[in-house]
Design an enzyme around this catalytic site. Structure first.
Site, PDB file in Angstrom:
ATOM      1  N   GLY A  91       0.794  -1.232   0.000  1.00  0.00           N
ATOM      2  CA  GLY A  91       0.000   0.000   0.000  1.00  0.00           C
ATOM      3  C   GLY A  91       0.820   1.271   0.000  1.00  0.00           C
ATOM      4  N   LEU A  98       7.937   1.527  -1.410  1.00  0.00           N
ATOM      5  CA  LEU A  98       8.477   0.642  -2.449  1.00  0.00           C
ATOM      6  C   LEU A  98       7.453  -0.412  -2.869  1.00  0.00           C
ATOM      7  N   SER A 133      13.541  -2.136  24.346  1.00  0.00           N
ATOM      8  CA  SER A 133      12.916  -3.139  25.216  1.00  0.00           C
ATOM      9  C   SER A 133      12.840  -4.457  24.447  1.00  0.00           C
ATOM     10  N   TYR A 147      22.659  -3.111   4.651  1.00  0.00           N
ATOM     11  CA  TYR A 147      23.355  -3.459   5.907  1.00  0.00           C
ATOM     12  C   TYR A 147      22.994  -4.866   6.411  1.00  0.00           C
ATOM     13  N   LYS A 155      16.888  -8.764   8.877  1.00  0.00           N
ATOM     14  CA  LYS A 155      17.110  -8.786   7.419  1.00  0.00           C
ATOM     15  C   LYS A 155      18.165  -9.839   7.057  1.00  0.00           C
ATOM     16  N   ARG A 212      11.316   7.455  10.098  1.00  0.00           N
ATOM     17  CA  ARG A 212      11.807   6.682  11.241  1.00  0.00           C
ATOM     18  C   ARG A 212      13.329   6.581  11.299  1.00  0.00           C
TER      19      ARG A 212
HETATM   20  C1  LIG Z   1      21.815   7.952   8.720  1.00  0.00           C
HETATM   21  C2  LIG Z   1      20.371   8.134   8.349  1.00  0.00           C
HETATM   22  C3  LIG Z   1      19.894   7.152   7.343  1.00  0.00           C
HETATM   23  C4  LIG Z   1      18.549   7.508   6.772  1.00  0.00           C
HETATM   24  C5  LIG Z   1      17.920   6.541   5.849  1.00  0.00           C
HETATM   25  C6  LIG Z   1      18.797   5.516   5.219  1.00  0.00           C
HETATM   26  C7  LIG Z   1      18.037   4.408   4.586  1.00  0.00           C
HETATM   27  C8  LIG Z   1      18.906   3.289   4.083  1.00  0.00           C
HETATM   28  C9  LIG Z   1      18.591   1.919   4.604  1.00  0.00           C
HETATM   29  C10 LIG Z   1      17.175   1.781   4.954  1.00  0.00           C
HETATM   30  C11 LIG Z   1      16.639   0.654   5.406  1.00  0.00           C
HETATM   31  C12 LIG Z   1      15.247   0.646   5.702  1.00  0.00           C
HETATM   32  C13 LIG Z   1      14.676  -0.360   6.276  1.00  0.00           C
HETATM   33  C14 LIG Z   1      13.243  -0.334   6.644  1.00  0.00           C
HETATM   34  O1  LIG Z   1      12.767  -1.321   7.067  1.00  0.00           O
HETATM   35  S1  LIG Z   1      12.315   1.086   6.430  1.00  0.00           S
HETATM   36  C15 LIG Z   1      10.636   0.616   6.765  1.00  0.00           C
HETATM   37  C16 LIG Z   1      10.098   1.527   7.747  1.00  0.00           C
HETATM   38  N1  LIG Z   1       8.664   1.323   7.844  1.00  0.00           N
HETATM   39  C17 LIG Z   1       8.070   0.967   8.971  1.00  0.00           C
HETATM   40  O2  LIG Z   1       8.689   0.808  10.013  1.00  0.00           O
HETATM   41  C18 LIG Z   1       6.581   0.783   8.894  1.00  0.00           C
HETATM   42  C19 LIG Z   1       6.007  -0.011  10.037  1.00  0.00           C
HETATM   43  N2  LIG Z   1       6.442   0.487  11.338  1.00  0.00           N
HETATM   44  C20 LIG Z   1       5.644   0.540  12.456  1.00  0.00           C
HETATM   45  O3  LIG Z   1       4.480   0.143  12.412  1.00  0.00           O
HETATM   46  C21 LIG Z   1       6.220   1.057  13.744  1.00  0.00           C
HETATM   47  O4  LIG Z   1       7.248   1.979  13.470  1.00  0.00           O
HETATM   48  C22 LIG Z   1       6.810  -0.071  14.644  1.00  0.00           C
HETATM   49  C23 LIG Z   1       7.364   0.556  15.945  1.00  0.00           C
HETATM   50  C24 LIG Z   1       7.910  -0.847  13.939  1.00  0.00           C
HETATM   51  C25 LIG Z   1       5.711  -1.053  15.028  1.00  0.00           C
HETATM   52  O5  LIG Z   1       4.580  -0.366  15.504  1.00  0.00           O
HETATM   53  P1  LIG Z   1       3.615  -1.051  16.636  1.00  0.00           P
HETATM   54  O6  LIG Z   1       3.319  -2.422  16.283  1.00  0.00           O
HETATM   55  O7  LIG Z   1       2.454  -0.122  16.812  1.00  0.00           O
HETATM   56  O8  LIG Z   1       4.532  -1.092  17.861  1.00  0.00           O
HETATM   57  P2  LIG Z   1       4.595  -0.171  19.155  1.00  0.00           P
HETATM   58  O9  LIG Z   1       3.667  -0.759  20.158  1.00  0.00           O
HETATM   59  O10 LIG Z   1       4.459   1.260  18.834  1.00  0.00           O
HETATM   60  O11 LIG Z   1       6.087  -0.443  19.615  1.00  0.00           O
HETATM   61  C26 LIG Z   1       6.584  -1.741  19.890  1.00  0.00           C
HETATM   62  C27 LIG Z   1       7.732  -1.601  20.880  1.00  0.00           C
HETATM   63  O12 LIG Z   1       8.772  -0.828  20.266  1.00  0.00           O
HETATM   64  C28 LIG Z   1       9.058   0.332  21.094  1.00  0.00           C
HETATM   65  N3  LIG Z   1       9.434   1.452  20.254  1.00  0.00           N
HETATM   66  C29 LIG Z   1       8.680   1.999  19.274  1.00  0.00           C
HETATM   67  N4  LIG Z   1       9.312   3.037  18.735  1.00  0.00           N
HETATM   68  C30 LIG Z   1      10.472   3.175  19.398  1.00  0.00           C
HETATM   69  C31 LIG Z   1      11.578   4.083  19.297  1.00  0.00           C
HETATM   70  N5  LIG Z   1      11.602   5.061  18.390  1.00  0.00           N
HETATM   71  N6  LIG Z   1      12.629   3.931  20.128  1.00  0.00           N
HETATM   72  C32 LIG Z   1      12.645   2.926  21.037  1.00  0.00           C
HETATM   73  N7  LIG Z   1      11.620   2.002  21.189  1.00  0.00           N
HETATM   74  C33 LIG Z   1      10.567   2.148  20.369  1.00  0.00           C
HETATM   75  C34 LIG Z   1       7.758   0.577  21.831  1.00  0.00           C
HETATM   76  O13 LIG Z   1       7.991   1.352  22.986  1.00  0.00           O
HETATM   77  C35 LIG Z   1       7.286  -0.842  22.137  1.00  0.00           C
HETATM   78  O14 LIG Z   1       8.021  -1.394  23.190  1.00  0.00           O
HETATM   79  P3  LIG Z   1       7.386  -1.433  24.698  1.00  0.00           P
HETATM   80  O15 LIG Z   1       7.199   0.011  25.120  1.00  0.00           O
HETATM   81  O16 LIG Z   1       8.404  -2.139  25.500  1.00  0.00           O
HETATM   82  O17 LIG Z   1       6.089  -2.170  24.599  1.00  0.00           O
HETATM   83  N1  LIG Z   2      13.147   3.237   1.789  1.00  0.00           N
HETATM   84  C1  LIG Z   2      14.397   2.834   1.949  1.00  0.00           C
HETATM   85  O1  LIG Z   2      15.351   3.622   1.945  1.00  0.00           O
HETATM   86  C2  LIG Z   2      14.688   1.375   2.104  1.00  0.00           C
HETATM   87  C3  LIG Z   2      13.695   0.446   2.300  1.00  0.00           C
HETATM   88  N2  LIG Z   2      14.034  -0.872   2.430  1.00  0.00           N
HETATM   89  C4  LIG Z   2      13.006  -1.890   2.558  1.00  0.00           C
HETATM   90  O2  LIG Z   2      12.002  -1.661   1.613  1.00  0.00           O
HETATM   91  C5  LIG Z   2      10.773  -2.172   2.094  1.00  0.00           C
HETATM   92  C6  LIG Z   2       9.701  -1.124   1.996  1.00  0.00           C
HETATM   93  O3  LIG Z   2      10.043  -0.020   2.813  1.00  0.00           O
HETATM   94  P1  LIG Z   2       9.468   1.435   2.508  1.00  0.00           P
HETATM   95  O4  LIG Z   2       8.569   1.390   1.361  1.00  0.00           O
HETATM   96  O5  LIG Z   2      10.605   2.353   2.478  1.00  0.00           O
HETATM   97  O6  LIG Z   2       8.663   1.748   3.853  1.00  0.00           O
HETATM   98  P2  LIG Z   2       7.109   1.668   4.206  1.00  0.00           P
HETATM   99  O7  LIG Z   2       7.006   1.965   5.656  1.00  0.00           O
HETATM  100  O8  LIG Z   2       6.335   2.486   3.255  1.00  0.00           O
HETATM  101  O9  LIG Z   2       6.751   0.145   3.943  1.00  0.00           O
HETATM  102  C7  LIG Z   2       6.585  -0.817   4.940  1.00  0.00           C
HETATM  103  C8  LIG Z   2       5.278  -1.534   4.685  1.00  0.00           C
HETATM  104  O10 LIG Z   2       5.187  -2.650   5.559  1.00  0.00           O
HETATM  105  C9  LIG Z   2       3.863  -2.749   6.007  1.00  0.00           C
HETATM  106  N3  LIG Z   2       3.845  -3.414   7.313  1.00  0.00           N
HETATM  107  C10 LIG Z   2       4.505  -3.035   8.429  1.00  0.00           C
HETATM  108  N4  LIG Z   2       4.220  -3.871   9.441  1.00  0.00           N
HETATM  109  C11 LIG Z   2       3.378  -4.812   8.922  1.00  0.00           C
HETATM  110  C12 LIG Z   2       2.731  -5.941   9.480  1.00  0.00           C
HETATM  111  N5  LIG Z   2       2.884  -6.292  10.758  1.00  0.00           N
HETATM  112  N6  LIG Z   2       1.946  -6.693   8.674  1.00  0.00           N
HETATM  113  C13 LIG Z   2       1.774  -6.355   7.370  1.00  0.00           C
HETATM  114  N7  LIG Z   2       2.369  -5.296   6.794  1.00  0.00           N
HETATM  115  C14 LIG Z   2       3.160  -4.526   7.569  1.00  0.00           C
HETATM  116  C15 LIG Z   2       3.354  -1.316   6.126  1.00  0.00           C
HETATM  117  O11 LIG Z   2       1.938  -1.220   5.986  1.00  0.00           O
HETATM  118  P3  LIG Z   2       0.927  -1.141   7.234  1.00  0.00           P
HETATM  119  O12 LIG Z   2       1.419  -0.078   8.134  1.00  0.00           O
HETATM  120  O13 LIG Z   2      -0.401  -0.903   6.568  1.00  0.00           O
HETATM  121  O14 LIG Z   2       0.951  -2.499   7.886  1.00  0.00           O
HETATM  122  C16 LIG Z   2       4.050  -0.654   4.939  1.00  0.00           C
HETATM  123  O15 LIG Z   2       3.212  -0.680   3.816  1.00  0.00           O
HETATM  124  C17 LIG Z   2      11.034  -2.679   3.506  1.00  0.00           C
HETATM  125  O16 LIG Z   2      11.311  -4.060   3.469  1.00  0.00           O
HETATM  126  C18 LIG Z   2      12.280  -1.926   3.889  1.00  0.00           C
HETATM  127  O17 LIG Z   2      13.021  -2.625   4.859  1.00  0.00           O
HETATM  128  C19 LIG Z   2      15.326  -1.304   2.397  1.00  0.00           C
HETATM  129  C20 LIG Z   2      16.328  -0.405   2.236  1.00  0.00           C
HETATM  130  C21 LIG Z   2      16.101   0.992   2.051  1.00  0.00           C
END
Ligand SMILES: CCCCCCCCC/C=C/C=C/C(=O)SCCNC(=O)CCNC(=O)[C@H](O)C(C)(C)COP(=O)(O)OP(=O)(O)OC[C@H]1O[C@@H](n2cnc3c(N)ncnc32)[C@H](O)[C@@H]1OP(=O)(O)O
Ligand SMILES: NC(=O)C1=CN([C@@H]2O[C@H](COP(=O)(O)OP(=O)(O)OC[C@H]3O[C@@H](n4cnc5c(N)ncnc54)[C@H](OP(=O)(O)O)[C@@H]3O)[C@@H](O)[C@H]2O)C=CC1
Length: 340
Positions: A73, A76, A162, A204, A219, A256
């Site tokens: 949705g 990427l 945590s 990474y 990963k 993030r």
């Molecule tokens: C040098 C700069 C570089 C800049 C960019 C470079 C990019 C190159 C490489 C990139 C790689 C990218 C990889 C990716 O994967 S990007 C994808 C990102 N997208 C997402 O993350 C989408 C989905 N994410 C989420 O839904 C949330 O962010 C989540 C936290 C992952 C999950 O949400 P949810 O299920 O609602 O969980 P929570 O209940 O909110 O949290 C769970 C526990 O985590 C603790 N927590 C949450 N946020 C933080 C934080 N910022 N710091 C510390 N801890 C955190 C939270 O407190 C919960 O723990 P608990 O309190 O013990 O219960």
């Molecule tokens: N953007 C970048 O620079 C880079 C991205 N990547 C990788 O590319 C991919 C896409 O990232 P990007 O598009 O940037 O980030 P987004 O946050 O847009 O994509 C992450 C997607 O994962 C879905 N998702 C997260 N948690 C769940 C769950 N529990 N169940 C089902 N779906 C989930 C989210 O949808 P929803 O919240 O609706 O669940 C969202 O659509 C990831 O694997 C990321 O690690 C890798 C390197 C670099």
């Protein structure tokens, strides 16, 4: 770099390393101001590397094929869905937020003329995964393409994490990929149907990285999962490949991983191509790897990062910041040195 800074003094060198401390100070001096919309800075050489984003494969490449994309949705995943749909695929996109999925499905299908099915799914929950796959099989049948793209990530010093923070990331990235792959894989094997699996990891995954330790661990696990199944499930007609993207400016990642927008310039300075990647560039590579043009490609891990990983890995690569005059001085010193 330390030696060079001592020789020429830090002030005269406009290096990213020399600027790193003031940059961090600025970052935390910002107080509560977050998510500044940064200028899309590019290095001059980026003009040699224009991003071509339109689908590059022949129209109809995915005609009569079903593609399943987790996290389809946004970011990427949305880009890959658009490209596959443009090329004729019937796509199923799955994630937690059904409203976002519905909006994306509508947007894409209205542009491509091909159906996109939104299905709610939490990949952390095997029962939710099973229900999603049941629905897909019922609506469109088993997929020809499976893209494990859903992920969770945020930057944090590991001592602040945590157990639940670790679990949130590893359950999404590693367990989520395993639940999807096992569920769909078993059904494909039973039905004697071939398919192309693709996992989206990161650069990474090879090196590990501080401040994203759960993501790096998960990963790396995803890559081991894929490589294991290349060997084991090839005999069933299933192939597995991996894309490791460098930085692509999506809201999900950058909100993030670069919450203040201050790291972007630093990142671009270490990318030899001089710019961030684009969603369309990842989508074209993904489409190729999942198409029949790549039937003989299984077990490939492809970095698509403008050279960033190589730049960061090379011991002396920061010397590209040394000026001609500075090289003249250093060369003279080196040439004067006799014996050991
Ligand atoms: C040098 C700069 C570089 C800049 C960019 C470079 C990019 C190159 C490489 C990139 C790689 C990218 C990889 C990716 O994967 S990007 C994808 C990102 N997208 C997402 O993350 C989408 C989905 N994410 C989420 O839904 C949330 O962010 C989540 C936290 C992952 C999950 O949400 P949810 O299920 O609602 O969980 P929570 O209940 O909110 O949290 C769970 C526990 O985590 C603790 N927590 C949450 N946020 C933080 C934080 N910022 N710091 C510390 N801890 C955190 C939270 O407190 C919960 O723990 P608990 O309190 O013990 O219960
Ligand atoms: N953007 C970048 O620079 C880079 C991205 N990547 C990788 O590319 C991919 C896409 O990232 P990007 O598009 O940037 O980030 P987004 O946050 O847009 O994509 C992450 C997607 O994962 C879905 N998702 C997260 N948690 C769940 C769950 N529990 N169940 C089902 N779906 C989930 C989210 O949808 P929803 O919240 O609706 O669940 C969202 O659509 C990831 O694997 C990321 O690690 C890798 C390197 C670099």
């Amino acid at each position: 770099v330390k030696i060079i800074i001592r020789i020429f003094d830090a002030e005269s060198l406009s290096t990213s390393n020399a600027l790193f401390t003031p940059c961090l100070l600025q970052l935390f001096g910002n107080g509560t101001a977050v998510l500044r919309k940064s200028d899309d800075d590019r290095a001059p050489q980026a003009r040699f590397f224009p991003p071509l984003q339109e689908p590059m494969l022949l129209p109809g490449t995915f005609k009569n094929k079903v593609a399943f994309i987790t996290g389809g949705g946004t970011g990427l995943g949305k880009g890959m869905t658009f490209t596959l749909s443009s090329l004729g695929a019937e796509c199923v996109i799955a994630s937690r937020n059904l409203d976002v999925l519905k909006a994306t499905a509508e947007e894409i299908s209205s542009q491509t003329g091909n159906k996109v099915h939104p299905v709610q799914c939490n990949v952390r929950d095997p029962d939710s995964v099973k229900a999603t796959v049941d629905q897909m099989v019922n609506d469109v049948g088993l997929p020809d393409v499976v893209i494990n793209n859903a992920a969770g990530n945020f930057i944090s010093p590991s001592e602040r994490l945590s157990a639940n923070a670790w679990k949130a990331i590893t359950d999404t990235v590693l367990n989520g990929t395993a639940y999807i792959t096992l569920d769909i894989g078993k059904r494909l094997i039973a039905a004697q149907k071939g398919a192309a699996f693709l996992c989206i990891t990161t650069i990474y995954a090879d090196s590990g990285s501080g401040f994203v330790m759960p993501s790096a661990s998960a990963k790396a696990g995803v890559e081991a999962l894929c490589k294991s199944l290349v060997a084991e499930w090839g005999r069933y007609g299933l192939r597995f490949n991996i894309i490791q993207p460098g930085p692509i400016k999506t809201k999900g990642a950058f909100s993030r991983l670069d919450p203040t927008g201050k790291f972007e310039k630093l990142m671009i300075e270490r990318i030899p191509v001089g710019r961030l990647g684009t969603v369309g560039e990842i989508a074209n590579l993904a489409a190729y790897l999942c198409s029949d043009y790549a039937s003989w490609v299984s077990g490939a891990t492809i970095k698509i990062d403008g050279g960033e990983y190589s730049f960061m890995a090379g011991e002396f690569n920061s010397l590209s910041l040394v000026t001609k005059e500075q090289w003249d001085v250093m060369e003279a010193i080196i040439r004067q040195t006799k014996g050991s």
